[in-house]
Design a protein around this motif. Structure first.
Motif, short mmCIF file in Angstrom:
data_model
loop_
_atom_site.label_atom_id
_atom_site.label_comp_id
_atom_site.label_asym_id
_atom_site.label_seq_id
_atom_site.Cartn_x
_atom_site.Cartn_y
_atom_site.Cartn_z
N ARG A 45 13.20 162.92 -38.17
CA ARG A 45 14.14 162.04 -37.49
C ARG A 45 13.95 160.59 -37.90
O ARG A 45 12.83 160.08 -37.90
CB ARG A 45 13.95 162.14 -35.98
CG ARG A 45 14.23 163.51 -35.41
CD ARG A 45 13.92 163.52 -33.93
NE ARG A 45 14.24 164.81 -33.34
CZ ARG A 45 14.86 164.96 -32.18
NH1 ARG A 45 15.25 163.91 -31.51
NH2 ARG A 45 15.10 166.16 -31.70
N LEU A 46 15.03 159.94 -38.23
CA LEU A 46 15.00 158.50 -38.47
C LEU A 46 15.02 157.80 -37.12
O LEU A 46 15.99 157.91 -36.36
CB LEU A 46 16.21 158.08 -39.31
CG LEU A 46 16.34 156.59 -39.59
CD1 LEU A 46 15.15 156.06 -40.38
CD2 LEU A 46 17.64 156.30 -40.32
N VAL A 47 13.96 157.07 -36.81
CA VAL A 47 13.85 156.39 -35.52
C VAL A 47 14.45 154.99 -35.57
O VAL A 47 15.16 154.57 -34.67
CB VAL A 47 12.37 156.31 -35.09
CG1 VAL A 47 12.22 155.56 -33.77
CG2 VAL A 47 11.77 157.71 -34.97
N GLN A 48 14.16 154.26 -36.67
CA GLN A 48 14.63 152.87 -36.76
C GLN A 48 14.64 152.43 -38.21
O GLN A 48 13.84 152.92 -39.03
CB GLN A 48 13.69 151.96 -35.95
CG GLN A 48 14.07 150.50 -35.89
CD GLN A 48 15.41 150.27 -35.22
OE1 GLN A 48 16.47 150.39 -35.84
NE2 GLN A 48 15.37 149.96 -33.92
N SER A 49 15.56 151.53 -38.53
CA SER A 49 15.61 150.89 -39.85
C SER A 49 15.34 149.41 -39.68
O SER A 49 15.77 148.79 -38.70
CB SER A 49 16.97 151.10 -40.51
OG SER A 49 17.19 152.46 -40.80
N TYR A 50 14.64 148.83 -40.66
CA TYR A 50 14.27 147.42 -40.62
C TYR A 50 14.81 146.75 -41.89
O TYR A 50 14.31 147.01 -42.99
CB TYR A 50 12.75 147.26 -40.53
CG TYR A 50 12.15 147.96 -39.33
CD1 TYR A 50 11.92 147.26 -38.15
CD2 TYR A 50 11.83 149.32 -39.38
CE1 TYR A 50 11.37 147.90 -37.04
CE2 TYR A 50 11.29 149.96 -38.27
CZ TYR A 50 11.06 149.25 -37.11
OH TYR A 50 10.53 149.88 -36.01
N ALA A 51 15.82 145.92 -41.72
CA ALA A 51 16.51 145.33 -42.87
C ALA A 51 16.44 143.82 -42.80
O ALA A 51 17.06 143.20 -41.92
CB ALA A 51 17.96 145.80 -42.91
N ALA A 52 15.67 143.21 -43.69
CA ALA A 52 15.61 141.76 -43.82
C ALA A 52 15.26 141.37 -45.25
O ALA A 52 15.51 140.24 -45.66
CB ALA A 52 14.60 141.16 -42.85
N HIS A 53 14.70 142.31 -46.00
CA HIS A 53 14.31 142.03 -47.38
C HIS A 53 15.56 141.83 -48.25
O HIS A 53 16.58 142.50 -48.07
CB HIS A 53 13.49 143.19 -47.95
CG HIS A 53 12.06 143.19 -47.51
ND1 HIS A 53 11.08 142.49 -48.17
CD2 HIS A 53 11.45 143.80 -46.46
CE1 HIS A 53 9.92 142.67 -47.55
NE2 HIS A 53 10.12 143.46 -46.51
#
Length: 388
Positions: A94-102
């Motif tokens: 399961r994908l719990v969270q994505s972190y996008a800032a790069h």
């Protein structure tokens, strides 16, 4: 009494049969190669991945349970159920969270001991400090600052001698290792460690010691407290990977001569070398590590040219005997979700070619002492092996 050779053969056979080589789950969602994988801190329920698509993703590899909230309980952490793939027989985590800032590819990740924060780094030349629950960056170190790395950051680790994880250590293409204060908003590193003649590719931090591997073929151990640096010459080719035994007396070093070496840290002697005619690591930063409670040595593989079956390989050696006990097959991934399309790449001549499934990054739960490990690479899919 059996001879030593028969004892070794019996031990290798036992190791081979007990090694967890069957895929238990796959983690999909990346739109490019996966460059970094790591487990959350003990008990290691979650897996974080860093990808060429500039995103860090948090997964629960167990496909049929809700989040245990081991990484900071918060309603802001949303679970996203992966779409079922009819063509895949391997369950998907399961994908719990994505972190996008790069703004560029993510090359390295490390999780704090309290599971509330993690650090990531890559082509941005900056170290990103994240809050897990809110999926936002707390601070950034370096970047466009004149005191930061001059080019991409290949590796980042939490440091310090206390559980508060007060320091962050980064190593880069600019040949430097930089130490940052995680609690400070200042743009200057606490210390800059120099000495490497080429890019720093890998780091291990143990209390006041920082071990750094470099493309110049050396591993440097900086004792920050004593202000001393010890250098081990490993090979004429570059060092790609570092791991250290739990007692700190030996280190495992991967290098671009298609060998992995177990080195005595006190005397500098090579205790054992691990290789095979089919094992290839000559171009890429391929990771090697200790696993199975330090019974095994694992290494990824670049996959030979012309290998078009789409499967990657993990090599497994017995730590003591040095014999190969397993060649683990790593599937490319499920059909659909763009995964299958990445099997082909357009070459410089404009013609479509098969892409090699290089396995370049791995992690073993509980620092090598758990019952599960995972691997990722050019397919963009992370495969999980062992107990779920």
């Amino acid at each position: 009494m059996p001879s030593s050779s028969s004892s070794s053969s019996s031990s290798s056979s036992s190791s081979s049969s007990s090694f967890p080589d069957k895929p238990a789950a796959q983690l999909v969602g990346s739109n490019g190669p996966v460059h970094a994988v790591t487990y959350s801190a003990s008990p290691g329920t979650y897996i974080l991945t860093g990808s060429a698509d500039r995103t860090v993703r948090l997964y629960n590899p167990f496909p049929s349970t809700s989040s245990a909230h081991e990484i900071r309980r918060s309603s802001s952490v949303h679970q996203k159920q992966q779409q079922e793939q009819d063509t895949s027989s391997i369950p998907q985590g399961r994908l719990v969270q994505s972190y996008a800032a790069h703004g560029y590819e993510v090359l390295s990740i490390d999780v704090s001991s309290d599971n509330e924060r993690f650090v990531s780094a890559g082509g941005d030349r900056a170290v990103f400090l994240w809050d897990v629950a809110s999926a936002t960056t707390i601070r950034r170190f370096g970047g466009g600052s004149p005191h930061g790395h001059a080019s991409r950051i290949n590796c980042v680790r939490w440091g310090g001698e206390h559980p508060s994880d007060g320091l962050i250590v980064s190593g880069g293409f600019d040949t430097t290792v930089r130490i940052w204060d995680a609690r400070s908003g200042g743009g200057r590193p606490v210390q800059v460690l120099e000495g490497a003649r080429d890019a720093v590719t890998c780091l291990v931090v143990r209390g006041a010691e920082i071990l750094a591997g470099s493309v110049d073929g050396r591993v440097r151990c900086y004792d920050v407290r004593a202000g001393r640096c010890t250098t081990d010459v490993i090979a004429a080719s570059g060092v790609t990977s570092l791991d250290v035994t739990r007692d700190g007396r030996a280190m495992l070093v991967g290098s671009l001569d298609s060998r992995v070496r177990l080195m005595d840290r006190e005397g500098g002697a090579c205790l054992r070398a691990y290789s095979d005619g089919g094992f290839r690591n000559e171009e890429l930063r391929v990771q090697s590590l200790l696993g199975g409670r330090e019974r095994y040595v694992l290494a990824g593989d670049e996959a030979p040219p012309g290998d078009t079956d789409g499967e990657g390989r993990i090599w497994v050696w017995d730590l003591l005997s040095g014999e190969v006990v397993k060649r683990v097959r790593v599937p490319w991934g499920p059909e659909g979700d763009g995964v299958a399309r990445r099997k082909k790449v357009v070459g410089r001549d404009g013609k479509e070619k098969a892409r090699r499934n290089a396995v370049s990054c791995m992690a073993w739960r509980e620092g090598g002492w758990g019952d599960q490990f995972c691997a990722g690479g050019s397919s963009g899919v992370v495969t999980v092996f062992g107990a779920l």
